[in-house]
Design an enzyme around this catalytic site. Structure first.
Site, PDB file in Angstrom:
ATOM      1  N   GLY A   1       0.798  -1.232   0.000  1.00 14.86           N
ATOM      2  CA  GLY A   1       0.000   0.000   0.000  1.00 14.86           C
ATOM      3  C   GLY A   1       0.819   1.264   0.000  1.00 14.86           C
TER       4      GLY A   1
ATOM      5  N   ALA B   1      -3.665   5.106  -5.014  1.00 11.80           N
ATOM      6  CA  ALA B   1      -4.110   6.491  -5.184  1.00 11.80           C
ATOM      7  C   ALA B   1      -4.452   7.160  -3.861  1.00 11.80           C
ATOM      8  CB  ALA B   1      -5.326   6.535  -6.118  1.00 11.80           C
TER       9      ALA B   1
ATOM     10  N   CYS C   1     -11.189 -16.820   4.346  1.00 10.80           N
ATOM     11  CA  CYS C   1     -12.507 -16.996   3.758  1.00 10.80           C
ATOM     12  C   CYS C   1     -13.471 -16.055   4.495  1.00 10.80           C
ATOM     13  CB  CYS C   1     -12.993 -18.444   3.853  1.00 10.80           C
ATOM     14  SG  CYS C   1     -13.379 -19.001   5.524  1.00 10.80           S
TER      15      CYS C   1
ATOM     16  N   GLY D   1      -6.017   2.144   3.494  1.00 13.26           N
ATOM     17  CA  GLY D   1      -6.797   1.965   2.285  1.00 13.26           C
ATOM     18  C   GLY D   1      -7.075   3.237   1.529  1.00 13.26           C
TER      19      GLY D   1
END
Length: 597
Positions: free
Chosen positions: A85, A299, A443, A525
């Site tokens: 990231g 971004a 999962c 994020g």
């Protein structure tokens, strides 16, 4: 590291790079000898097996997972402590890394290590059921919570960017996002293409720590995939791990391979060396319209993450150092062109969505006023799952033996045979996923399922069916652990997108429930100032004490997602809470307009 005896207790307080002594009524802190900690870089590899180098499995697990984040098979740039990231780091600097490892090896079973933005700052006596580590990363007071202030503090050596699972030591390589991306692509196929992506073209940007999962997730969902990545080394890494099928240097070559695959309905992935700000508008100019279009470039960080067009990775690094403001302006120009290309393709018929990197916001701020014409992936595809406490559940074999993951794969399939999506994922993952670092699996499991599975794993450790304890964690992208108005909490029904009380409550509840380590981060994020999120990790060591903690944590943690969405007025969450007996003192009006009496 200085160890100071006070009374009949040992308190260890570590301050990397500290230059003065501090004496209080309770703690004595002495300067650390940073030169003795500083070493030349050698590759890091977490210990395997069931031999302890710490005083308990909770500490051992934290140490191994920290090391695993920085394994060259796992992290993007381990030499620089960057996991993924853009600049998402595991620890602040190498002195801090060595100090944390030393502290974990000495940590008693009733003590808790505090880590502030990647720096170990203290150890206190708590109790055996308390977390062994508490972590806070990148958190700034609201008025100052922006990239400019963060970068200033980072340059001064006072902070680091922890992303999500980088700074909380539960990153497991690209697999960690493969399954969530698979869920999203599959949901898009169900919503827009009659349940299948066979014969469909998916286009996206970025093939780093997060985006590198996309080619594999897309082909697992049956699609043909074009990934645009400016750094050829990142594509090569995906080829090596089996996440991507082909690497090409021209759009013509990429389209030749993909057109043939689409005609034959073959699931094929192609990594194209190029800049999205060039390639996406070129696709629009040529009239090449993807069926599904998104983006996972970095971004969220226009300075250190996103690559401005016209520059090589080396040139970008040099310009960032020489002229950061000039680089950021070039980066924002590129982001704007990138988004304009996405909007053009959307108008031509591409199903287009933001995958949570805040690209729309930076484009909007740089003059693209219709940047929000395409939606975010959570409200579009994922929120119904969140209303049931469903989200990304991951586990790691501390033994290092892939056989332990194979055994737990069998277990999860046996326990939840009715979950067809889970069964399809596990069976595909066994064939397609190559482990990076310590063997791991992920999962999506819901409320009730997580606790059942966690307890069953703990029982397997207890009975010797697994060779060592299992680390149980999750992504921070979960049902009740994030406030992120351009990602997880975008377009909430009651307008509570920016309410950040929920991740704080999540971290507090997981601490009270007895997680092995808990973290609170800013900005993961989407970038500094745009989110607050919390993580938890709990270790199944086979003991009865941990069974109780596992049941509490893995019930309370997803339970936060249910009450968060019920409070926002989602009828699915309200009904689910009633059916499952989740206690909510005040019933929310389903319309989301207020609390009913």
């Amino acid at each position: 590291m200085t160890v100071t005896a006070i009374g009949d207790r040992r308190l260890v307080h570590i301050l990397a790079n500290c230059s003065t002594s501090l004496i209080s009524s309770n703690i004595v802190v002495m300067p650390t000898e940073t030169e003795t900690l500083r070493q030349s870089y050698t590759p890091i590899h977490a210990p395997r097996g069931n031999t302890l180098s710490c005083k308990g499995w909770q500490q051992e697990a934290a140490m191994r997972m920290l090391m695993n984040n920085l394994d060259e098979e796992v992290g993007e740039h381990p030499r620089d402590l960057v996991v993924y990231g853009g600049t998402g780091r595991a620890v602040r600097n190498w002195d801090c890394y060595h100090a944390i490892v030393a502290a974990l090896k000495e940590l008693e079973n009733d003590e808790t290590l505090l880590v502030q933005s990647g720096k170990p700052v203290g150890v206190f006596q708590t109790h055996e059921h308390a977390p062994r580590v508490l972590i806070a990363n990148s958190n700034l007071v609201g008025h100052w919570s922006n990239w400019e202030k963060f970068n200033e503090l980072e340059r001064a050596g006072l902070m680091m960017y922890g992303q999500m699972t980088a700074g909380s030591w539960i990153y497991i390589g690209s697999q960690g996002i493969v399954q969530g991306t698979f869920e999203t692509f599959s949901a898009a196929g169900e919503k827009h293409f009659g349940g299948s992506l066979e014969g469909k073209l998916v286009v996206s940007g970025g093939m780093g720590g997060m985006g590198g999962a996309q080619p594999l997730a897309a082909t697992m969902a049956g699609a043909a995939f074009l990934g645009i990545e400016v750094d050829a080394e990142r594509i090569k890494k995906r080829l090596k791990t089996g996440y991507c099928d082909f690497m090409v240097n021209t759009l013509d070559e990429a389209l030749r391979i993909l057109k043939n695959a689409i005609r034959k309905k073959q699931a094929v992935s192609v990594g194209l060396v190029g800049n999205c700000a060039d390639v996406v508008p070129e696709l629009a100019a040529r009239g090449v319209v993807p069926d599904l279009l998104t983006d996972q470039t970095s971004a969220h960080d226009p300075l250190n993450g996103y690559m401005a067009r016209g520059l090589s990775p080396v040139e970008a690094t040099e310009l960032r150092k020489r002229d950061p403001k000039g680089y950021e302006e070039r980066s924002l120009d590129s982001i704007a062109q990138h988004v304009e290309g996405m909007l053009a393709l959307q108008k031509m018929g591409a199903v287009t969505f933001d995958y949570g990197n805040n690209i729309r916001t930076f484009a909007y701020q740089h003059g693209v006023k219709n940047a929000y014409d395409f939606p975010g992936f959570v409200p579009e595809y994922i929120r119904p799952l969140f209303c049931e406490g469903r989200g990304p559940f991951r586990w790691v074999a501390l033994s290092g033996d892939p056989g332990d993951i194979a055994a737990t794969d069998n277990l999860v399939l046996e326990m939840f045979p009715q979950n067809q999506i889970l069964s399809r994922w596990i069976n595909l993952a066994r064939k397609r996923i190559k482990f990076q670092g310590l063997p791991a699996r992920i999962c999506w499991l819901g409320y009730g399922e997580r606790a059942q599975f966690g307890l069953a794993i703990n029982e397997m450790v207890k009975n010797g069916k697994l060779k060592a304890p299992i680390v149980i964690g999750r992504d921070h992208l979960d049902c009740g652990s994030v406030a992120s108005p351009y990602r997880e909490t975008e377009a909430m029904k009651d307008g509570s997108d920016a309410v950040a009380d929920w991740p704080i409550l999540n971290a507090l509840l997981n601490t009270a429930s007895g997680a092995s380590w808990v973290s609170v981060h800013n900005g993961g994020g989407v970038g500094i100032g745009y989110s607050l999120h919390a993580g938890q990790v709990t270790v199944a060591d086979g003991s009865e004490a941990m069974a109780k903690r596992i049941e509490r944590v893995l019930t309370c943690d997803p339970g936060m997602g249910i009450i968060r969405h019920a409070d926002a007025g989602y009828e699915a969450a309200i009904d689910f809470a009633q059916r499952k007996g989740v206690k909510i003192p005040m019933k929310r009006n389903p319309a989301g307009s207020g609390d009913s009496k």
